[in-house]
Design a protein around this motif. Structure first.
Motif, PDB file in Angstrom:
ATOM      1  N   SER A   7       0.836  -1.201   0.000  1.00 27.76           N
ATOM      2  CA  SER A   7       0.000   0.000   0.000  1.00 27.76           C
ATOM      3  C   SER A   7       0.863   1.240   0.000  1.00 27.76           C
ATOM      4  N   ARG A   8       0.516   2.156  -0.881  1.00 31.16           N
ATOM      5  CA  ARG A   8       1.297   3.376  -0.951  1.00 31.16           C
ATOM      6  C   ARG A   8       1.117   4.219   0.312  1.00 31.16           C
ATOM      7  N   GLU A  11       3.986   4.694   2.916  1.00 36.53           N
ATOM      8  CA  GLU A  11       5.150   5.556   2.743  1.00 36.53           C
ATOM      9  C   GLU A  11       5.168   6.644   3.801  1.00 36.53           C
ATOM     10  N   TRP A  13       8.729   4.494   3.610  1.00 33.44           N
ATOM     11  CA  TRP A  13       9.094   3.148   4.052  1.00 33.44           C
ATOM     12  C   TRP A  13      10.069   3.247   5.219  1.00 33.44           C
ATOM     13  N   THR A  36       3.318  -2.587  -6.990  1.00 30.84           N
ATOM     14  CA  THR A  36       3.828  -1.359  -6.386  1.00 30.84           C
ATOM     15  C   THR A  36       5.094  -1.588  -5.552  1.00 30.84           C
ATOM     16  N   PHE A  39       8.138   0.615  -5.975  1.00 27.63           N
ATOM     17  CA  PHE A  39       8.370   1.893  -5.288  1.00 27.63           C
ATOM     18  C   PHE A  39       9.370   1.728  -4.145  1.00 27.63           C
ATOM     19  N   TYR A  58       0.440   3.006 -11.973  1.00 30.51           N
ATOM     20  CA  TYR A  58       1.406   3.734 -11.139  1.00 30.51           C
ATOM     21  C   TYR A  58       2.683   4.079 -11.892  1.00 30.51           C
ATOM     22  N   GLU A  61       3.685   7.798 -12.174  1.00 30.69           N
ATOM     23  CA  GLU A  61       4.133   8.359 -10.902  1.00 30.69           C
ATOM     24  C   GLU A  61       5.541   7.872 -10.527  1.00 30.69           C
TER      25      GLU A  61
END
Length: 255
Positions: A7-8, A11, A13, A36, A39, A58, A61
């Motif tokens: 899950s974004r 962040e 992290w 994802t 990322f 994504y 981005e």
DNA sequence: CAGTTTATCCGCCAGT
DNA sequence: TTACTGGCGGATAAAC
């Protein structure tokens, strides 16, 4: 080390996570991400200067936030040697199977694919939007034709031949093929031939010349060229590495 | 490996 | 009008 889709919202992290990743990479570990998860790898700097992919929604981005990463939104997965990234979750299966194939050969990969009930034919360059399941009841599926083509790989099939079997023009075959599989007919055909050749090299002692013929390559030269381009080895070197998968796995795990 | 020939791919468009 | 097919031709990739 495999980073799954995350899950974004999580962040930034944890610094500890990034440290561990960098450390693992530095000592030679192979790093992979699904969806994802890319990322996280990007944040750890592991993708700088490398080609990578992520879920199509994504990709923009990722490219924007990490300009040093060469994002390719069209690929299913990208193997850049030590770092491997994949698109959405289903592509993660393709990535995992790809790793199995790389480490243990096409025969083992085919067995694994059968066991987990997935088709074993997609390569990384394939487009992202394709589903596994055929539309089903409608009769527009090219599956019968693809099956037929796989059964007849040793013949010098042209696109016109394949279109003929599917009872449509080459132009329409092209379009429908792309819609259903994400590749062109020829690329798909070459990949099927390569997989067949890999299996023959692993499980038989046929000379390369005959492997080329049975797999449907017009000449051993064609086989070698495709081998070099897709697998970055020669047929003989590949056979040496994978001739007896059982033995090889046993040796590897005993080390 | 380089140069030539042949086949494939895909945008465009007209036809059903 | 929308949804699809398939011929054409030039860019591109594969075969030789």
């Amino acid at each position: 080390v495999l980073i799954p889709g995350v899950s974004r919202a999580a962040e930034p992290w944890p610094a500890e996570l990034l440290d561990v990743l960098q450390e693992a990479h530095a000592r030679g570990a192979r790093i992979a991400s699904i969806c994802t998860g890319a990322f996280v790898l990007a944040a750890a700097g592991l993708l700088d200067g490398h080609r990578a992919t992520t879920h199509w929604a994504y990709a923009a981005e990722l490219a924007k936030r990490y300009p040093r990463v060469d994002v390719d939104a069209s690929a299913l997965y990208i193997d850049d040697g030590r770092v491997v990234t994949s698109a959405g979750v289903a592509a993660g299966l393709d990535l995992c199977l790809h790793l199995v194939r790389r480490d243990h050969g096409a025969t083992v990969a085919a067995n694994v694919a059968r066991r987990v009930v997935m088709p074993a034919q997609r390569d990384g360059g394939q487009a992202q939007f394709i589903t596994y399941e055929e539309p089903g009841d409608d009769n527009s599926s090219l599956e019968p034709t693809m099956h037929w083509a796989r059964e007849n790989l040793q013949l010098p099939l042209t696109i016109a031949d394949i279109a003929g079997h599917a009872a449509m023009s080459s132009r329409t075959l092209n379009r429908r093929f792309k819609a259903q599989t994400g590749t062109t007919p020829l690329r798909w055909l070459i990949r099927q031939r390569l997989i067949r050749a890999q299996q023959l090299l692993e499980t038989t002692k046929l000379p390369v010349e005959e492997v080329a013929e049975v797999a449907g390559f017009g000449s051993p030269v064609a086989l070698r060229q495709h081998f070099a381009r897709a697998l970055e080895t020669s047929p003989l070197a590949y056979r040496r590495a994978f001739q007896d998968p059982e033995t090889r796995i046993a040796l590897d795990s005993s080390l």
